[in-house]
Design an enzyme around this catalytic site. Structure first.
Site, PDB file in Angstrom:
ATOM      1  N   LYS A 127       0.486  -1.200   0.011  1.00 11.59           N
ATOM      2  CA  LYS A 127      -0.159  -0.096   0.024  1.00 11.59           C
ATOM      3  C   LYS A 127       0.864   1.377  -0.036  1.00 11.59           C
ATOM      4  O   LYS A 127       1.877   1.452   1.563  1.00 11.59           O
ATOM      5  CB  LYS A 127      -0.899   0.280   1.486  1.00 11.59           C
ATOM      6  CG  LYS A 127      -1.482   1.634   1.507  1.00 11.59           C
ATOM      7  CD  LYS A 127      -2.326   1.053   2.382  1.00 11.59           C
ATOM      8  CE  LYS A 127      -2.705   2.483   2.843  1.00 11.59           C
ATOM      9  NZ  LYS A 127      -3.838   1.925   4.433  1.00 11.59           N
TER      10      LYS A 127
HETATM   11  C1  5RP Z   1      -2.109   3.883   8.687  1.00  9.75           C
HETATM   12  C2  5RP Z   1      -2.990   3.789   7.441  1.00  9.75           C
HETATM   13  C3  5RP Z   1      -4.084   4.177   6.880  1.00  9.75           C
HETATM   14  O1  5RP Z   1      -4.995   3.527   6.942  1.00  9.75           O
HETATM   15  C4  5RP Z   1      -4.264   4.652   5.873  1.00  9.75           C
HETATM   16  O2  5RP Z   1      -3.232   5.123   5.394  1.00  9.75           O
HETATM   17  C5  5RP Z   1      -5.853   5.051   4.567  1.00  9.75           C
HETATM   18  O3  5RP Z   1      -6.622   5.333   4.968  1.00  9.75           O
HETATM   19  P1  5RP Z   1      -6.433   6.895   4.321  1.00  9.75           P
HETATM   20  O4  5RP Z   1      -6.831   6.277   2.875  1.00  9.75           O
HETATM   21  O5  5RP Z   1      -7.148   8.206   5.206  1.00  9.75           O
HETATM   22  O6  5RP Z   1      -5.215   7.757   4.517  1.00  9.75           O
HETATM   23  O7  5RP Z   1      -2.188   2.715   7.063  1.00  9.75           O
HETATM   24  O8  5RP Z   1      -1.743   3.187   8.873  1.00  9.75           O
END
Ligand code: 5RP
Length: 288
Positions: A199
């Site tokens: 991610k």
């Molecule tokens: C923090 C994360 C969050 O879940 C991620 O950033 C996703 O959320 P957003 O779309 O609000 O940024 O992984 O560790």
């Protein structure tokens, strides 16, 4: 029932019915593939993960004060739920049947020193029937890079014993530029250390980040943007090869979260353009 002519066809062989739909997973074992297929739709190869794990570092973030009211109604529209064990046990109905990407590291908050994390016990993940484990990796953060890469490695070792995929979450170091070079480097490091999904954030040149990462890349949404802009980011990311989104604030902080998650879903899985997605959002939101 097999006909006689079927039985005569290459009796010593088994017909391979499908090419596996998740990048880099073709040679993984059955359990891994089964769990990845719960997350990535086998028809589109994509996923809409709903992230609401923010509270473990931020406390009751806007939109997540009452997860029973804000997130539970969104569950039917998500492909996968990403959260901590505390919220899962207390607030998420166990009969929702959605795959869970469990936050598998825990540590310090926004009030002290982010990313000083340690892994949770793998038995927790098994008890909670996790379909994947999420681990933060802080590349470029001098104080925490080594520890978080070690966390990833440790969690991958444990998770591989039980065929549970691992999602490497790239955290942005304060000193680094938010560009394709940095996100590409962080994503690749996650994959090289055994993450099955990465991610990261969308950026210019994102197709290079995806191309150089041997596992699927999903994008985080980041801070809340106007809905149309958030849908544009989803569309561009998918066009540049992302395997989906793992989005939080741009969904649950929307003026209409139920409409927004459906619009995101349509952009990711049906290829709606940002304009079409925004029209869908407005229609479902009753013109908001
Ligand atoms: C923090 C994360 C969050 O879940 C991620 O950033 C996703 O959320 P957003 O779309 O609000 O940024 O992984 O560790």
């Amino acid at each position: 029932m097999a006909s006689l002519s079927n039985l005569k066809e290459s009796p010593g062989k088994c017909v391979e019915n499908s090419v596996f739909h998740v990048k880099g997973a073709r040679s993984l074992s059955w359990g891994m593939k089964d769990r990845l297929s719960r997350i990535f739709n086998p028809r589109t190869g994509k996923t809409v993960m709903l992230a609401f794990d923010h509270g473990f570092i931020m406390g009751p973030t806007s939109g997540l004060e009452r997860i029973d009211l804000s997130i539970v109604p969104l569950i039917p529209y998500a492909d996968c739920l990403m959260c901590t064990r505390g919220i899962l046990r207390t607030t998420i109905p166990a009969n929702s049947t959605k795959p869970i990407c469990l936050r598998a590291d825990t540590g310090t908050s926004i009030l002290t020193d982010l990313n000083d994390n340690v892994p949770i016990d793998i038995e927790e993940a098994i008890r909670l029937n996790a379909s994947a484990l999420a681990v933060m990796v802080a590349i470029g953060d001098e104080a925490h890079e080594a520890r978080t890469v070690a966390n990833l490695s440790r969690i991958v070792d444990w998770a591989n014993r039980y065929d549970i995929p691992v999602l490497g979450v790239t955290s942005i170091g304060k000193q680094v530029a938010r560009d394709a070079r940095y996100f590409g480097l962080a994503s690749r490091i996650c994959a090289e250390n055994g993450a099955n999904i990465v991610k990261t954030f969308y950026c210019e040149g994102f197709e290079k980040v995806v191309a150089a990462c041997p596992v699927p890349v999903v994008i985080a949404g980041g801070k809340k943007l106007p809905e149309k802009e958030a849908l544009e980011i989803c569309y561009n990311a998918i066009n540049d090869g992302a395997a989906g989104v793992d989005m939080g604030r741009n969904v649950f902080q929307s003026s209409s979260p139920v409409a927004m998650i459906q619009a995101v879903h349509a952009v990711v899985h049906q290829g709606l353009t940002p304009k079409e997605g925004f029209e869908m959002f407005r229609e479902l939101a009753g013109g908001k």
